[in-house]
Scaffold this active site. Structure first.
Site, PDB file in Angstrom:
ATOM      1  N   ASP A  47       0.851  -1.202   0.000  1.00 18.61           N
ATOM      2  CA  ASP A  47       0.000   0.000   0.000  1.00 18.61           C
ATOM      3  C   ASP A  47       0.882   1.246   0.000  1.00 18.61           C
ATOM      4  O   ASP A  47       1.689   1.442   0.928  1.00 18.61           O
ATOM      5  CB  ASP A  47      -0.906   0.016   1.240  1.00 18.61           C
ATOM      6  CG  ASP A  47      -2.027  -1.022   1.161  1.00 18.61           C
ATOM      7  OD1 ASP A  47      -2.152  -1.691   0.110  1.00 18.61           O
ATOM      8  OD2 ASP A  47      -2.774  -1.151   2.150  1.00 18.61           O
TER       9      ASP A  47
ATOM     10  N   GLY B 201     -22.101   0.962  11.935  1.00 19.08           N
ATOM     11  CA  GLY B 201     -22.109  -0.404  12.469  1.00 19.08           C
ATOM     12  C   GLY B 201     -22.340  -1.445  11.395  1.00 19.08           C
ATOM     13  O   GLY B 201     -21.769  -1.370  10.309  1.00 19.08           O
TER      14      GLY B 201
ATOM     15  N   LYS C 100      -6.391  -7.107   0.565  1.00 13.63           N
ATOM     16  CA  LYS C 100      -7.478  -7.593   1.428  1.00 13.63           C
ATOM     17  C   LYS C 100      -7.159  -8.976   1.998  1.00 13.63           C
ATOM     18  O   LYS C 100      -7.493  -9.271   3.152  1.00 13.63           O
ATOM     19  CB  LYS C 100      -8.791  -7.612   0.644  1.00 13.63           C
ATOM     20  CG  LYS C 100      -9.233  -6.201   0.240  1.00 13.63           C
ATOM     21  CD  LYS C 100     -10.576  -6.177  -0.417  1.00 13.63           C
ATOM     22  CE  LYS C 100     -10.823  -4.833  -1.091  1.00 13.63           C
ATOM     23  NZ  LYS C 100     -10.702  -3.673  -0.188  1.00 13.63           N
TER      24      LYS C 100
ATOM     25  N   GLY D   3     -12.656  -2.824   7.214  1.00 15.16           N
ATOM     26  CA  GLY D   3     -13.540  -3.888   6.715  1.00 15.16           C
ATOM     27  C   GLY D   3     -12.855  -5.242   6.755  1.00 15.16           C
ATOM     28  O   GLY D   3     -13.495  -6.269   7.007  1.00 15.16           O
ATOM     29  N   ASP D   4     -11.551  -5.242   6.510  1.00 14.07           N
ATOM     30  CA  ASP D   4     -10.811  -6.516   6.542  1.00 14.07           C
ATOM     31  C   ASP D   4     -10.756  -7.074   7.968  1.00 14.07           C
ATOM     32  O   ASP D   4     -10.897  -8.281   8.181  1.00 14.07           O
ATOM     33  CB  ASP D   4      -9.393  -6.314   6.003  1.00 14.07           C
ATOM     34  CG  ASP D   4      -9.410  -5.912   4.535  1.00 14.07           C
ATOM     35  OD1 ASP D   4     -10.304  -6.382   3.811  1.00 14.07           O
ATOM     36  OD2 ASP D   4      -8.547  -5.121   4.129  1.00 14.07           O
TER      37      ASP D   4
HETATM   38  O1  RIB Z   1      -9.191  -3.301   2.200  1.00  8.69           O
HETATM   39  C1  RIB Z   1      -8.054  -2.490   2.175  1.00  8.69           C
HETATM   40  C2  RIB Z   1      -7.083  -2.984   1.157  1.00  8.69           C
HETATM   41  O2  RIB Z   1      -7.652  -2.839  -0.128  1.00  8.69           O
HETATM   42  C3  RIB Z   1      -5.788  -2.212   1.095  1.00  8.69           C
HETATM   43  O3  RIB Z   1      -4.815  -2.714   1.990  1.00  8.69           O
HETATM   44  C4  RIB Z   1      -5.400  -2.293  -0.374  1.00  8.69           C
HETATM   45  O4  RIB Z   1      -4.245  -3.029  -0.599  1.00  8.69           O
HETATM   46  C5  RIB Z   1      -6.614  -2.881  -1.080  1.00  8.69           C
HETATM   47  O5  RIB Z   1      -6.435  -4.216  -1.390  1.00  8.69           O
END
Ligand code: RIB
Length: 280
Positions: free
Chosen positions: A15, A199, A42, A226-227
């Site tokens: 990133d 939320g 992700k 979100g991850d």
């Molecule tokens: O969900 C965030 C991610 O989306 C980032 O880390 C970026 O690499 C993209 O894949």
């Protein structure tokens, strides 16, 4: 507390992050701060988050034989993620170009590079309690993963069309409101919609069954929140925690992940999430 096994199928990116006061509008140029290089993707983020939360994690991904690929894998190894199934290729490691504004909101463009070469041939997925995947790899990989997993959770991000048969095989589909426009949630047994600062809701066959409000925090960077949510939900699912409790845990984990720069900068441990929930 047992430690479930989670297989993560997905992308690994470097990133390149730049902070700016406001995100550029279409056709606009804005000035930002210095560029920061951080681990992301992700798949990598969800694997890292699940490991921080205490799961036994294996990552199925594809990175280059370049320095960036070495760097991403060494960081994941340090977190205890098993990266022995990660494919290496001459193609460049994926890169995400990320702008983050004063409110922690972001814009992301991903150059997939090596991620496009992920192939699950000869990789056994039925050994995992849960397999968690996202849509930054090919549709064929996602279809194969859904078919070969005992329990498959799909994070339908980014928003791309997904084969309805694959969607039907998912134990749970997790998406934000934009991503959810690319499928019909009423056709899914279980769908979890993340609502950012508001939320998340759990829909069963399109009908709301649970809703959890996010805590009021001052986010530094929402990239990767979100991850962390997905990893936390998958962990709770693997532990067979009741659905409302799983949603509450995932909302708290995702919210805590916004408190530092970078997708992997503020990933909480299970104890940190539990202590935070106990205080809330
Ligand atoms: O969900 C965030 C991610 O989306 C980032 O880390 C970026 O690499 C993209 O894949």
């Amino acid at each position: 507390m047992p430690s479930p096994s989670i297989g993560v199928v997905g992308s690994c990116n470097v990133d390149l992050v730049v902070r700016c006061a406001d995100l550029p509008r279409r056709g606009e140029t804005v000035l930002g701060e210095d560029v920061v290089r951080l681990p992301g993707g992700k798949g990598g983020n969800q694997a890292a988050a699940a490991a921080r939360l205490g799961a036994r994690v294996s990552l199925m991904a594809s990175v280059g034989t370049d320095e960036a690929g070495d760097w991403l894998l060494s960081l994941l190894r340090e977190l205890g993620v098993d990266v022995t199934s990660v494919h290496r290729t001459a193609r460049a490691t994926g890169t995400a170009f990320i702008a983050v504004d004063h409110a922690g909101e972001n814009q992301i463009v991903v150059a997939p590079g090596a991620n496009a070469e992920l192939d699950l041939a000869n990789i056994g997925l039925d050994r995992f309690d849960v397999v968690l995947a996202q849509m930054e790899v090919s549709q064929a990989v996602i279809d194969a993963a859904a078919l070969r997993s005992r329990s498959f959770i799909l994070n339908a991000a980014p928003a791309v069309p997904v084969d309805p048969e694959t969607l039907a095989r998912c134990a749970v589909v997790i998406a934000n409101e934009v991503e959810a426009e690319s499928f019909d949630s009423s056709k899914l047994e279980h769908c979890v919609l993340t609502l950012g600062a508001r939320g998340a809701v759990h829909l069963q066959r399109g009908r709301e069954v649970d809703r959890v409000t996010a805590p009021t925090l001052e986010p530094v960077d929402t990239v990767g929140a979100g991850d962390v949510f997905c990893a936390a939900y998958a962990l709770q699912y693997a532990l067979r925690v009741p659905a409302y409790q799983a949603l509450r845990f995932a909302v708290a984990a995702g919210s805590l992940a916004t408190l530092a720069l970078g997708a992997q900068g503020a990933m909480p441990t299970r104890t940190e999430v539990e202590q935070w929930l106990a205080r809330a």
